[in-house]
Each structure stands twice: as structure tokens, then as C-alpha cells.
Design a protein around this motif. Structure first.
Motif, short mmCIF file in Angstrom:
data_model
loop_
_atom_site.label_atom_id
_atom_site.label_comp_id
_atom_site.label_asym_id
_atom_site.label_seq_id
_atom_site.Cartn_x
_atom_site.Cartn_y
_atom_site.Cartn_z
N ARG A 27 70.39 17.43 14.65
CA ARG A 27 70.73 16.84 13.35
C ARG A 27 72.16 17.30 13.07
N ALA A 45 77.42 11.55 16.57
CA ALA A 45 75.95 11.52 16.64
C ALA A 45 75.50 10.59 17.77
N ALA A 58 72.65 11.58 12.60
CA ALA A 58 73.72 11.85 11.63
C ALA A 58 73.08 12.21 10.30
#
Length: 162
Positions: A112, A138, A145
């Protein structure tokens, strides 16, 4: 585990849970594009300057948090250099993701990704660039993201909890 890459003192920020912080501690050498981290020492940069295990740490984290001065919508030179040196997180083989060619993940974890930028006069255009850059990073990391946040100074981040 949270991996935090920062160019500033973040001792005033509360961090919950297990974490590792990468911050300036001695000279960091730029990636030379030698591909040694892919073929000679898979997962580990061949440049021995204290930042060679960044890709391995990325492989152990569930959150990658960038805390950096905003430079034209991107991270500071230090944070960008750490990111460049972490190319070993990715595998040299390619895969298609959402119709685009990307390197496949070397590790099983899904990251993350978030960024916390500081700067006195961050423009709207720089904010747009930062959003696009986080999204592109990402995609490249095969990560999620999480968000981009802006502050005038690092001290203004004292109320956030990571």
C-alpha cells in the motif's frame, strides 16, 4: 511492516506497529543501471553504501510510505535515489497489467503506497504531478495507491498517525 523512506526528521510523527525507517545516513550512491541486483545478487543492490537492502525491505513491507520535500511534484533527490536503488524489489521478467508491460513482483507482498509531501509553496500543478506519479509508481510496484498528502512543513505532520 511499514517501510518509511524520508529525507527529514520524523520523530514527531506517531508510527503504530512494526516499521523500518530509511533516512539519510551517509552518502547514497545513485543506481548505475548495472542490473547486478537482478542477476548477480538477486534482490540486493551491488553498491555497498548502507542502502543496498532497500529492495529486500520493500519485499517485507505491507506499506511503503514516502515522507519528502516536494520537488516539482516528486520526491526529493534522496527519496528518489532510494526508490531507484530499490529496483531489485522487482523481477527482471515482464508481465502485462491492465494492458501495460511491467516488471513482475519478486516478492509475494502487496504494498500500500502513500506519499506525504511538504513544502512552503507547492503549486496545484505539482499536486497533480504528485498524484500521477504515485499512481504510476503503484502500477510499477504492482501496489495499491493509498494517497498523497501535502503539508507546508514536516512539523505540520505531527497529528498524523502512520
Amino acid at each position: 511492516m511499514k517501510l518509511i523512506i524520508t529525507d527529514t526528521d520524523i520523530s514527531h510523527i506517531r508510527i503504530q506497529g512494526s516499521h523500518r525507517i530509511i533516512r539519510p545516513q551517509g552518502e547514497i550512491h545513485p543506481c548505475t543501471g548495472c542490473f547486478g541486483c537482478w542477476v548477480k545478487t538477486p534482490g540486493r543492490c551491488v553498491i555497498q553504501d548502507g542502502y543496498e537492502d532497500t529492495g529486500i525491505w520493500m519485499g517485507k513491507c505491507t506499506e511503503l510510505i514516502l515522507i519528502s520535500q516536494c520537488c516539482y511534484g516528486g520526491p526529493s533527490p534522496f527519496v528518489k535515489t532510494v526508490q531507484d536503488r530499490a529496483i531489485s524489489y522487482m523481477h527482471p521478467d515482464f508481465v502485462l497489467r491492465r494492458g501495460e508491460m511491467h516488471h513482475k513482483r519478486r516478492y509475494e507482498n502487496v504494498i500500500r503506497l502513500s506519499a506525504y509531501y511538504y513544502g512552503q509553496n507547492i503549486t496545484e500543478r505539482e499536486k497533480e504531478t504528485a498524484q500521477k506519479l504515485l499512481s504510476a509508481n503503484a502500477d510499477n510496484y504492482d501496489a495499491q495507491a493509498a494517497g498523497v498528502y501535502f503539508y507546508r512543513t514536516p512539523e505540520e505532520m505531527e497529528d498524523i498517525v502512520l
